[in-house]
Design an enzyme around this catalytic site. Structure first.
Site, PDB file in Angstrom:
ATOM      1  N   SER A  58      -9.862  -1.313   7.586  1.00 53.08           N
ATOM      2  CA  SER A  58      -9.220  -1.080   6.290  1.00 53.08           C
ATOM      3  C   SER A  58      -8.465  -2.257   5.705  1.00 53.08           C
ATOM      4  CB  SER A  58      -8.269   0.121   6.370  1.00 53.08           C
ATOM      5  OG  SER A  58      -8.989   1.307   6.165  1.00 53.08           O
ATOM      6  N   LYS A  88       0.842  -1.200   0.000  1.00 56.21           N
ATOM      7  CA  LYS A  88       0.000   0.000   0.000  1.00 56.21           C
ATOM      8  C   LYS A  88       0.879   1.252   0.000  1.00 56.21           C
ATOM      9  CE  LYS A  88      -3.899   1.645   2.895  1.00 56.21           C
ATOM     10  NZ  LYS A  88      -4.655   1.283   4.128  1.00 56.21           N
ATOM     11  N   SER A 134      -9.470   1.313   3.653  1.00 60.57           N
ATOM     12  CA  SER A 134      -8.660   2.153   2.788  1.00 60.57           C
ATOM     13  C   SER A 134      -7.639   1.375   1.964  1.00 60.57           C
ATOM     14  CB  SER A 134      -7.933   3.206   3.640  1.00 60.57           C
ATOM     15  OG  SER A 134      -7.010   2.603   4.536  1.00 60.57           O
TER      16      SER A 134
END
Length: 597
Positions: A246, A141, A222
């Protein structure tokens, strides 16, 4: 840091940097041509037609759904090299992420990936593999710092060009284990802690990430790009982060496995933060075995993250030893219903069928086994996150070079100055609320922290002791919703908050589909350091149900709940600034941040 010479590096760098410039300047034009986004503006007839032909656009891929163990076996047999595998994933990213369906899940390809793979292939030939991740490509990420040629921005234009002093601790752990850091994954900007009106998977740097099952639906967040990329077979594995939902939410909506570890099992140093009392790092993979494999490389005591000191004696370097296809036999599992079930009939139906499967596979079901006081934790949790975000962000920014961003106030000012790019669709009311906090010595912060931790730790431990449970199971969250950049996310329910606030482990696994195409997961929640038990239970469920199937990149289901004002969704186009939400207001009726941070 990997800077090995590579004759192909310039080619990869051109791919990365040119794509990157397109994302931040003229990316709106790219998005407007996306089949899914064209369908968003074209009505149901166009969507139905696109859905019928979507499957023909998916290119074949030799390594589709290949597990880490299968890839490792092929490399050991000499029928595959890490370099060939990296090339294959890069080609697939080009075919369906940067073009074709334009999933928009990969922000940047590592220009050194091929050189790293070549070096690891030579090492294998000379010394054998380091372990199960040797030569395996992994996406991280874009809030994980990497000390290489790639950016680390948390999806924000504010951090472009900034340099981190070192790899994040868990990134270094992956490199040491022999993994190839393939690139950076898109995400909800600032891990979805900027606005209560945000669209999960949208970042100013790269725009809206899509769900690979149904492209006009949301990937949740997220860790949106991590979930989409691993589900669409753009990588062997990915890393996500979670504050409250997330990892588990995008894993559920993208049909993959996500492990939200016990706080302290994996380090957070070198990761763009929200709040140190809840932030964790964890793997997102297509199978429980793959997630267990990656998790082992992420553990270890990190002097830069004091929370990891508590993991001594509780962590393992190889969690594969806990994989048991009969892991549900004799287990006692409680069902957490209150506040989770009853909001999405379609999701509930998948979870009810999964609970029946747990029983069929040998578990004793205690139903209900609700976690008490969850509704009472929403306000103190949000208070804690606001206070810690301001302090933790300043600490992270203080270590960066080549940037003028040093405080949350600097980020707020940047967004104001670049509103056409950063606040096209939603504002920064959470930033503004956090900026008003007065530091971690404030009695209001200390009281909220004590209250929230005690409520959820006592809640989970209490119900597990009362019913003598091995784990608690629930619906991970609602099925994916149609992406709505104007009004924001439409998710209906989530079960992430108790484990997130307590700092306890939460593992989600695919359980089934709504309309045959929208994935839904169930999650296993345990006590502190219960990862081995959760892996055992989840593996037993996975092997007994085989619920996952690969996405088909359908443009639409043919129906939708909202039509946006236009189909340009990426950052960079000049348009009217998003309406500002009252920074004092909180959405009523549910936790404003559960399931997406």
């Amino acid at each position: 840091m990997d800077r090995a010479a590579n004759p192909d590096r310039d080619g990869d760098r051109r791919l990365s940097r040119r794509r990157f410039l397109r994302y931040t300047t003229t990316a709106g034009a790219l998005a407007a041509g996306s089949p899914a986004l064209t369908a968003l503006a074209g009505g149901n007839a166009a969507m139905a037609e696109a859905a019928e032909t979507a499957a023909t656009r998916v290119p074949s891929f030799k390594w589709e759904e290949a597990t880490i163990a299968e890839l490792q076996a092929a490399m050991e047999a000499g029928t595959l090299t890490s370099r060939h595998l990296v090339d294959a994933y890069i080609q697939r990213i080009r075919q369906i992420d940067l073009s074709g369906a334009q999933l928009n899940s990969v922000i940047e390809i590592n220009p050194d990936a091929r050189a790293i793979a070549d070096r690891l292939d030579r090492e294998r030939r000379g010394n054998g593999p380091r372990g199960p991740l040797h030569g395996i490509p992994v996406l991280v990420k874009d809030n994980y710092a990497t000390d290489d040629q790639m950016e680390t921005t948390a999806g924000s234009l504010a951090l472009l060009g900034s340099r981190a002093p070192r790899d994040a601790f868990v990134v270094k752990g992956l490199r040491d284990a022999g993994a190839v850091i393939l690139g950076k994954a898109n995400l909800s900007e600032w891990a979805n802690f900027r606005s209560v009106q945000s669209s999960s998977g949208w970042s100013g740097r790269a725009g809206q990430c899509l769900n690979p099952y149904v492209l006009d639906h949301n990937p949740c967040g997220s860790s949106s790009g991590s979930g989409t990329a691993v589900s669409a077979n753009l990588t062997a594995a990915a890393l996500g982060t979670e504050t409250d939902g997330s990892i588990v939410c995008p894993s559920s909506t993208n049909g993959v496995v996500g492990i939200k570890p016990t706080l302290g099992l994996t380090s957070r140093s070198g990761v763009v933060p929200i709040a140190h009392s809840q932030d964790v790092t964890g793997p997102m993979c297509r199978t429980v075995a793959d997630a267990a494999t990656v998790l082992g490389a992420m553990t270890g005591v990190d002097p830069r993250d004091p929370a990891t000191a508590e993991s001594q004696g509780h962590s393992f370097k190889d969690y594969r030893q806990f994989l048991d296809p009969n892991g549900l036999r004799g287990a006692r599992i409680g069902v957490y219903r209150e506040g989770v079930f009853g909001f999405t009939p379609e999701g509930d139906a998948v979870a009810e069928a999964a609970i029946s499967e747990l029983s069929r596979l040998g578990a004793t079901i205690v139903d209900p086994a609700d976690i008490p006081n969850v509704n009472d934790v929403f306000d103190p949790e949000f208070t804690v996150l606001l206070f810690e975000f301001k302090a933790d962000m300043a600490a992270y920014l203080s270590e960066l070079s080549n940037t003028s961003m040093r405080t949350l106030a600097d980020l707020i000012a940047f967004n104001d100055a670049h509103a056409d790019q950063e606040m096209r669709w939603f504002g920064q009311e959470i930033f503004l609320l956090a900026e008003e906090t007065d530091g971690l010595d404030d009695p209001a912060y200390k009281a909220a922290l004590q209250t929230s931790k005690q409520l959820m730790q006592d809640g989970i431990n209490g119900v597990m002791s009362r019913f003598d449970l091995d784990a608690i199971v629930s619906l991970t969250g609602s099925p994916s919703w149609t992406t709505d950049l104007v009004n924001g996310d439409h998710f209906l329910t989530a079960s992430s908050t108790p484990a997130a606030v307590a700092g306890f482990p939460n593992l989600t696994v695919p359980a089934g589909f709504v309309s045959g195409e929208l994935p839904v997961g169930i999650n296993f929640i345990g006590r502190q350091w219960d990862e081995p038990t959760l892996i055992k239970l989840a593996f037993g469920f996975e092997q007994g149900t085989k619920a996952r199937h690969a996405p088909r990149l359908l443009s639409s289901l043919g129906t939708r709940d909202f039509v946006p004002r236009d189909s340009g969704v990426r950052g960079g186009s000049k348009t009217q600034r998003a309406p500002q939400v009252d920074p004092k207001a909180k959405p009523a009726g549910r936790n404003p941040i559960a399931g997406s941070l």
